[in-house]
Scaffold this motif. Structure first.
Motif, mmCIF file in Angstrom:
data_model
loop_
_atom_site.group_PDB
_atom_site.id
_atom_site.type_symbol
_atom_site.label_atom_id
_atom_site.label_comp_id
_atom_site.label_asym_id
_atom_site.label_seq_id
_atom_site.Cartn_x
_atom_site.Cartn_y
_atom_site.Cartn_z
ATOM 1 N N ALA A 36 0.441 -0.659 0.125
ATOM 2 C CA ALA A 36 0.142 0.051 -0.147
ATOM 3 C C ALA A 36 0.863 1.730 -0.102
ATOM 4 O O ALA A 36 0.788 2.121 -0.959
ATOM 5 N N ASP A 37 2.112 0.905 0.584
ATOM 6 C CA ASP A 37 2.613 2.535 0.490
ATOM 7 C C ASP A 37 3.023 2.773 -0.591
ATOM 8 O O ASP A 37 3.765 3.911 -1.521
ATOM 9 N N VAL A 38 3.577 2.075 -1.597
ATOM 10 C CA VAL A 38 4.060 1.901 -2.528
ATOM 11 C C VAL A 38 3.073 2.813 -3.954
ATOM 12 O O VAL A 38 3.511 3.419 -3.903
ATOM 13 N N LYS A 39 2.003 2.041 -3.827
ATOM 14 C CA LYS A 39 1.282 2.297 -4.129
ATOM 15 C C LYS A 39 0.618 3.866 -3.765
ATOM 16 O O LYS A 39 0.753 4.929 -5.436
ATOM 17 N N GLU A 40 1.131 4.108 -2.774
ATOM 18 C CA GLU A 40 0.717 5.765 -2.110
ATOM 19 C C GLU A 40 1.559 6.509 -2.592
ATOM 20 O O GLU A 40 1.628 7.439 -3.418
ATOM 21 N N VAL A 56 16.976 9.284 -8.604
ATOM 22 C CA VAL A 56 15.179 9.040 -9.487
ATOM 23 C C VAL A 56 16.139 7.510 -9.540
ATOM 24 O O VAL A 56 14.796 6.631 -9.140
ATOM 25 N N TYR A 57 17.128 6.618 -10.277
ATOM 26 C CA TYR A 57 17.216 5.540 -9.789
ATOM 27 C C TYR A 57 17.008 4.426 -8.714
ATOM 28 O O TYR A 57 16.439 3.444 -9.011
ATOM 29 N N GLN A 58 17.566 5.037 -7.519
ATOM 30 C CA GLN A 58 17.263 4.269 -6.350
ATOM 31 C C GLN A 58 15.765 4.202 -6.136
ATOM 32 O O GLN A 58 15.263 3.565 -5.276
ATOM 33 N N GLU A 59 14.829 5.889 -6.125
ATOM 34 C CA GLU A 59 13.818 5.589 -6.111
ATOM 35 C C GLU A 59 12.916 4.308 -7.347
ATOM 36 O O GLU A 59 12.349 3.575 -6.636
ATOM 37 N N PHE A 60 13.386 4.564 -8.446
ATOM 38 C CA PHE A 60 13.007 3.040 -8.992
ATOM 39 C C PHE A 60 13.365 1.345 -8.493
ATOM 40 O O PHE A 60 12.247 1.264 -8.339
ATOM 41 N N LYS A 61 14.147 1.402 -7.675
ATOM 42 C CA LYS A 61 15.149 0.049 -7.428
ATOM 43 C C LYS A 61 13.815 0.067 -5.909
ATOM 44 O O LYS A 61 13.448 -1.696 -5.401
ATOM 45 N N LYS A 62 13.989 0.813 -5.476
ATOM 46 C CA LYS A 62 12.777 0.533 -4.111
ATOM 47 C C LYS A 62 11.380 0.217 -4.496
ATOM 48 O O LYS A 62 10.690 -0.842 -3.923
ATOM 49 N N ASN A 63 10.736 1.417 -5.339
ATOM 50 C CA ASN A 63 8.916 0.887 -5.416
ATOM 51 C C ASN A 63 9.235 0.540 -6.873
ATOM 52 O O ASN A 63 7.658 0.039 -6.814
#
Length: 496
Positions: A51-55, A71-78
């Motif tokens: 749910a937190d990723v969808k948010e 930006v790439y780190q956010e891609f890897k996380k979410n």
């Protein structure tokens, strides 16, 4: 007089200010990609998006810049941790391919070149033409036929049926479907993919003009019923124009009787189109060559290279036997598209003469590079391997007293269910639906489902170059274990 700003103050672009930074990020991305692919077997096939990723993915549009590494780190996380899973060796859902390492790199190269493969004198135009020639060779199609690469079989089927529609009346291109008084009818089996229904709507004929012919116990179109329907329509003032055969239905992998369909099409002077989204490519396998030989005589064929040729999404293909008829369906005059004798405005005939799109990506590169890397013989062996694996999975189902095989296995699709006996149809359906959902949630395997004669079945489609026999054994063992768990939980109830 006010001093004019310098050029560097006035002009901006999107290139990196520090090329070494983007080089380092690129190396890291490739390292992460390779690590991810080589360890696929150790990862779950699928896991739900938290749910937190969808948010997080509802955040407002960014107004200012961000560091590319951030930006790439956010891609890897979410994003990266929650894929559909279709590249995994135990993904058996729908009919989906898996991609390859070089295929992924070819997509990077295509994006770097970033050509519009619609018009002009540049290499990408010739690459697509070569790929189309190879596709013709794969299916034994005439060298002077035409074709175009598209997003997938849905668009390929729409393109083919639009061409077929235009053969029914000389006036239809200018006057639209009103020129036919709404009487054009097409014919397919009741097992035909939903995209054919959509195609009839998109090309302006409507799904009421699509006659869905019943199938036999092998889920193949009944040709006697087809002929009866064509004759009935003619007597009632309709204009039959096209027969659509299935080279591998999505539910069971059934192949319609192609030779008979071709004969009927020629008898009634109808267009013969084949929806071969995945099954057409089984023609490369010696055991299926005769069964699919009529594809060589079809007026058009739609198929996907991102399914049973394991290419990265997305790339499908339509081939049309008569290039002039194909061209006539889409060609329109425009001064800005006129070919020149030399320069960038020269080059091969524009692909917009064979489809709706003028803006087109470089889909052909991944096909060209992949075929160069492996050679067609390896693809032939892989398709054969998948068909053999389906037969093996069927034997595992038959050997287990709690499992039931629900259809024949004509190619690469296996339909089964958990059936311990003494349960009515309602509860069997509920049990198997719950089993499938828990199987997905376990991350062990990801088949999908369908209904066969009202019965909910677990459907395994094997178009996966990474699948091994051990994956099929694990699928069966986990299916039985989950089925027994559900059965022991008093999950079942009386039908309401």
């Amino acid at each position: 007089m006010e001093k004019t700003k310098t050029t560097t103050e006035q002009e901006i672009d999107l290139d990196p200010q520090d090329w070494n930074t983007i080089r380092e990020l690129g190396h890291q991305i490739i390292e992460d990609m390779v690590d991810y692919l080589k360890d696929l077997d150790d990862q779950p096939v699928w896991k739900g998006v938290p749910a937190d990723v969808k948010e997080n993915l509802k955040q407002a549009m960014p107004q200012g810049p961000s560091d590319p590494n951030a930006v790439y780190q956010e891609f890897k996380k979410n994003i990266f941790p929650y894929p559909k899973g279709n590249i995994h060796p135990r993904f058996f859902g729908w009919v989906e391919g898996n991609g390859t390492a070089l295929g992924a790199l070819s997509e990077l190269l295509a994006s770097v070149m970033n050509p519009n493969v619609g018009i002009g004198e540049h290499s990408a135009m010739y690459v697509e033409r070569q790929v189309l020639d190879w596709c013709k060779q794969l299916l034994g199609y005439p060298s002077d036929s035409s074709g175009i690469l598209l997003s997938g079989a849905s668009m390929a089927n729409i393109t083919a049926l639009l061409v077929a529609r235009n053969t029914a009346s000389d006036a239809i291109k200018a006057g639209g479907v009103d020129a036919t008084d709404g009487k054009l009818t097409a014919y397919c089996s009741s097992e035909t993919h939903n995209c054919i229904v959509k195609a009839m709507e998109v090309i302006g004929l409507g799904h009421n003009q699509l006659r869905e012919i019943p199938v036999d116990e092998r889920y193949q179109m009944k040709t006697d019923a087809l002929k009866e329907q064509i004759i009935r329509d003619q007597q009632e003032g309709y204009t039959p124009f096209c027969i659509i055969g299935n080279a591998g239905t999505v539910n069971t992998g059934a192949i319609d009787p192609m030779d008979e369909l071709l004969t009927i099409a020629r008898e009634f002077d109808l267009w013969f189109h084949v929806d071969g989204a995945f099954g057409a490519l089984a023609k490369m396998v010696p055991a299926y060559e005769d069964k699919l030989r009529s594809l060589e005589q079809a007026d058009s064929i739609a198929f996907d290279l991102h399914k049973w040729m394991y290419m990265p999404y997305e790339v499908g293909c339509v081939l049309v036997r008569n290039a002039e008829i194909h061209r006539a369906a889409f060609t329109t005059e425009a001064d800005y598209l006129t070919a020149h004798d030399r320069g960038l405005a020269a080059g091969p005939e524009t692909f917009s003469h064979f489809g709706m799109e003028l803006s087109r990506g470089f889909k052909a590169l991944k096909v060209w590079m992949s075929l160069k890397e492996h050679g067609i013989e390896k693809y032939r062996k892989l398709i054969t391997q998948n068909i053999t694996q389906a037969s093996y999975l069927g034997s595992l189902v038959k050997e287990n007293p709690n499992l039931e095989l629900m259809a024949g296995i004509p190619m690469n699709i296996v339909c089964y269910r958990f059936n311990p006996g003494q349960l009515d149809g309602f509860n069997l359906n509920r049990l198997n639906k719950e089993l499938l959902m828990r199987l997905h949630e376990s991350g062990v395997a990801a088949p999908t489902y369908t209904f066969l004669e009202g019965q909910y079945v677990i459907r395994v489609s094997i178009t996966n170059h990474r699948t091994k026999q051990k994956d099929l054994i694990k699928l069966i063992e986990t299916s039985v274990a989950i089925g027994e768990d559900v059965l022991g939980e008093a999950f079942l109830s009386e039908e309401e």
